[in-house]
Every structure is written in structure tokens, then in C-alpha cells.
Motif scaffolding. Structure first.
Motif, short mmCIF file in Angstrom:
data_model
loop_
_atom_site.label_atom_id
_atom_site.label_comp_id
_atom_site.label_asym_id
_atom_site.label_seq_id
_atom_site.Cartn_x
_atom_site.Cartn_y
_atom_site.Cartn_z
N PRO A 50 5.19 -40.65 -4.59
CA PRO A 50 5.26 -40.62 -3.27
C PRO A 50 6.13 -41.84 -1.96
N GLU A 51 5.14 -42.85 -2.16
CA GLU A 51 5.58 -43.58 -1.12
C GLU A 51 6.82 -43.94 -0.72
N GLU A 52 8.26 -43.59 -1.74
CA GLU A 52 9.13 -43.68 -1.96
C GLU A 52 10.08 -42.80 -0.23
N GLU A 53 10.68 -43.04 0.36
CA GLU A 53 11.32 -42.57 1.41
C GLU A 53 11.84 -41.04 0.86
N TRP A 54 11.46 -39.84 2.10
CA TRP A 54 12.11 -38.99 1.83
C TRP A 54 14.14 -38.91 1.75
N TYR A 55 14.12 -38.18 0.73
CA TYR A 55 15.34 -37.67 0.28
C TYR A 55 15.02 -36.45 0.49
N GLY A 56 15.70 -34.83 1.13
CA GLY A 56 15.89 -34.08 0.86
C GLY A 56 17.29 -33.14 0.75
N PHE A 57 16.34 -32.57 0.45
CA PHE A 57 18.21 -31.19 -0.07
C PHE A 57 18.05 -29.49 0.14
N VAL A 58 19.15 -28.71 0.06
CA VAL A 58 19.13 -27.43 0.51
C VAL A 58 19.43 -26.50 -0.75
N SER A 59 19.81 -25.75 -1.78
CA SER A 59 19.87 -25.19 -2.91
C SER A 59 19.63 -23.84 -2.62
N ALA A 60 20.46 -23.49 -3.68
CA ALA A 60 21.02 -21.57 -3.78
C ALA A 60 21.36 -21.71 -5.27
N GLN A 61 20.78 -20.60 -5.99
CA GLN A 61 21.30 -19.63 -7.09
C GLN A 61 21.18 -18.73 -7.06
N TYR A 62 21.89 -17.98 -8.25
CA TYR A 62 21.81 -17.08 -8.92
C TYR A 62 21.97 -16.93 -10.15
N GLY A 63 21.56 -15.70 -10.48
CA GLY A 63 20.77 -15.31 -11.94
C GLY A 63 21.20 -14.08 -12.69
N ARG A 64 21.89 -14.45 -13.76
CA ARG A 64 22.11 -12.85 -14.41
C ARG A 64 20.90 -12.67 -15.61
N TYR A 65 20.53 -11.26 -15.70
CA TYR A 65 19.87 -11.19 -16.60
C TYR A 65 20.45 -11.00 -18.21
N LEU A 66 20.20 -11.42 -18.97
CA LEU A 66 21.35 -11.51 -20.87
C LEU A 66 20.18 -10.21 -21.60
N ASN A 67 18.89 -10.61 -21.94
CA ASN A 67 18.10 -10.41 -22.29
C ASN A 67 16.86 -10.97 -22.22
N LYS A 68 15.36 -10.26 -23.12
CA LYS A 68 14.06 -10.44 -22.36
C LYS A 68 14.07 -11.98 -22.66
N SER A 69 14.36 -12.63 -23.61
CA SER A 69 14.26 -13.85 -23.30
C SER A 69 15.04 -14.85 -22.95
N PHE A 70 16.46 -14.69 -22.46
CA PHE A 70 17.13 -15.77 -21.85
C PHE A 70 18.20 -15.60 -20.66
N ASP A 71 18.23 -15.85 -19.42
CA ASP A 71 19.40 -15.53 -18.26
C ASP A 71 19.96 -16.57 -18.45
N ILE A 72 21.04 -16.40 -17.69
CA ILE A 72 21.98 -17.60 -17.42
C ILE A 72 22.15 -17.60 -15.62
N SER A 73 22.56 -19.15 -14.88
CA SER A 73 22.05 -18.59 -13.91
C SER A 73 23.17 -20.56 -13.31
N ILE A 74 23.39 -20.01 -12.57
CA ILE A 74 25.06 -21.23 -11.18
C ILE A 74 23.92 -21.41 -9.79
N SER A 75 23.36 -23.09 -9.68
CA SER A 75 22.97 -23.34 -8.48
C SER A 75 23.92 -24.56 -8.23
N MET A 76 23.68 -24.88 -6.50
CA MET A 76 24.20 -25.74 -6.05
C MET A 76 23.48 -26.11 -4.96
N THR A 77 23.47 -27.58 -5.11
CA THR A 77 22.39 -28.14 -4.52
C THR A 77 23.05 -29.01 -3.26
N HIS A 78 22.83 -29.54 -1.91
CA HIS A 78 23.31 -30.69 -1.04
C HIS A 78 22.46 -31.16 -0.52
#
Length: 213
Positions: A50-78
Motif C-alpha cells: 500500500p505504500e507504493e505510489e498509486w498508478y491508476g487505469f480505466v477499463s472496459a469489458q465485453y463478455g459473451r455467455y457460452l454456457n452455464k459454466s463458461f463465458d468468453i470476454s474481451i477487455s481493454m485497460t489504459h
């Protein structure tokens, strides 16, 4: 009285796990948010410090339902990615040059497969709380930050191996808050101008607000 309070709490928790459905009729998921990312590499390890300097980012994510156990997702951060000198470390290298704090802009794109624990085996599919884990791969770009001295990293691109876990809380039928803890391992080194040990890595703490549609 203590035993009764404990029983009531357990019942409330059980009921809360059955309030909101994650049904297959809402196959798409989109979320936005942000958080903090930390460095681990030849300059040191800033994960969970926690003492480390803060480095922040923003994020966006899209997910798609495959079945009751699995999803596939695409995410972007900057956002920012860096590391300060370790405590007690000299301001100058042995050759007399200044030892700069690492500071950069990190942009990532990740494709992953998510395993949902709320699949009817461990938790009910209509759980209000939805824990998950995921693995995937991505591509990242590191560039020098605009702030102060710009010559603080070796800019470039790298593939990465990614994984993590998280917990979603469905506060409304199709809306959720999510905490995600994810890491990435670069397949190349020397972004931090050193190639002495393991490849550079990053850790991201992310809070997301999502909607299913």
C-alpha cells in the motif's frame, strides 16, 4: 441469542444467493470501471504494497455467455504503470547515471475464458454473488509517460499470459458490481531497462459496473 443471530445470518446469506438470475436469455455483458495496477520485475515487487505510489487505469469489458459454466470476454485497460526506487536504493547507478523511477503508459487488450462457479455445481445459477476465475492472453503496449523526464522505459509491444479471479454482486436483475484481481506476465523483458531476472509483470485491482443485455 448468539446462536439465533448466527442462524438468522446464515439464512439471510443463503436467501441472498438466490435472488437474481444469471440466465442464458441475457447473453451479453458490458462493464466499465478502473482501478490500480502494480509492477513486479527487475526493479522490485510492488504487489500488495500500500505504500507504493498509486498508478491508476480505466477499463472496459465485453463478455459473451457460452454456457452455464463458461463465458468468453474481451477487455481493454489504459493507464499508468510504474515503480519507485526501493527504500534505501541509491539515486545514482554505479556508472554515475541517474536511477530514474519507472513511469509509463500501459495499454492492454485481453481475450479470456471465464469459469463461473455459479453454474449449479458449487453455487446456484441464480446466485446473487457470482465468483469466477479466468485465463487468457493479450497484447500490451508500453510508452513513455508525458510527465517529467520521458526516457523512463523502453517503449514497445509484448504478448502476455493473463489470469485472475473475481466476484460479482448482482444488486439488480441485470446490473452488477464486480471486483477483479488480474495479473499479466509479459513474454518479453527490458521494458524497465533491465533484463536480469524474470520478465516484467503487472497486477490489476479493478472495480467494474456492469450490465447484462
Amino acid at each position: 441469542m448468539k446462536q439465533l443471530s448466527t442462524t438468522i445470518l446464515l439464512v439471510m446469506l443463503f436467501v441472498s444467493f438466490d435472488l437474481f438470475a444469471q440466465s442464458s436469455d441475457k447473453k451479453n455483458y458490458f462493464a466499465i470501471g478502473g482501478g490500480k495496477e502494480s509492477y513486479n520485475g527487475d526493479l522490485g515487487n510492488a504487489w500488495f504494497k500500500p505504500e507504493e505510489e498509486w498508478y491508476g487505469f480505466v477499463s472496459a469489458q465485453y463478455g459473451r455467455y457460452l454456457n452455464k459454466s463458461f463465458d468468453i470476454s474481451i477487455s481493454m485497460t489504459h493507464g499508468d504503470y510504474g515503480h519507485c526506487r526501493e527504500e534505501g536504493e541509491s539515486e545514482f547507478r554505479p556508472d554515475g547515471t541517474e536511477r530514474l523511477n519507472m513511469l509509463s503508459r500501459l495499454t492492454t487488450g485481453i481475450v479470456s475464458v471465464k469459469y463461473k462457479f455459479g453454474n449449479g455445481y458449487l453455487f446456484q445459477e441464480n446466485s446473487k454473488f457470482a465468483p469466477y476465475m479466468y485465463v487468457g492472453g493479450g497484447i500490451s503496449n508500453i510508452s513513455n509517460s508525458w510527465w517529467k523526464n520521458k526516457n523512463r522505459v523502453n517503449p514497445g509491444n509484448s504478448l502476455s499470459i493473463n489470469g485472475g479471479l473475481g466476484l460479482s454482486y448482482h444488486f439488480c436483475k441485470n446490473y452488477s458490481f464486480t471486483y477483479n484481481l488480474g495479473s499479466g506476465y509479459f513474454t518479453t523483458d527490458n521494458f524497465d531497462k533491465r533484463s536480469e531476472g524474470i520478465n516484467d509483470m503487472y497486477l490489476q485491482h479493478t472495480l467494474l459496473l456492469g450490465v447484462r443485455f
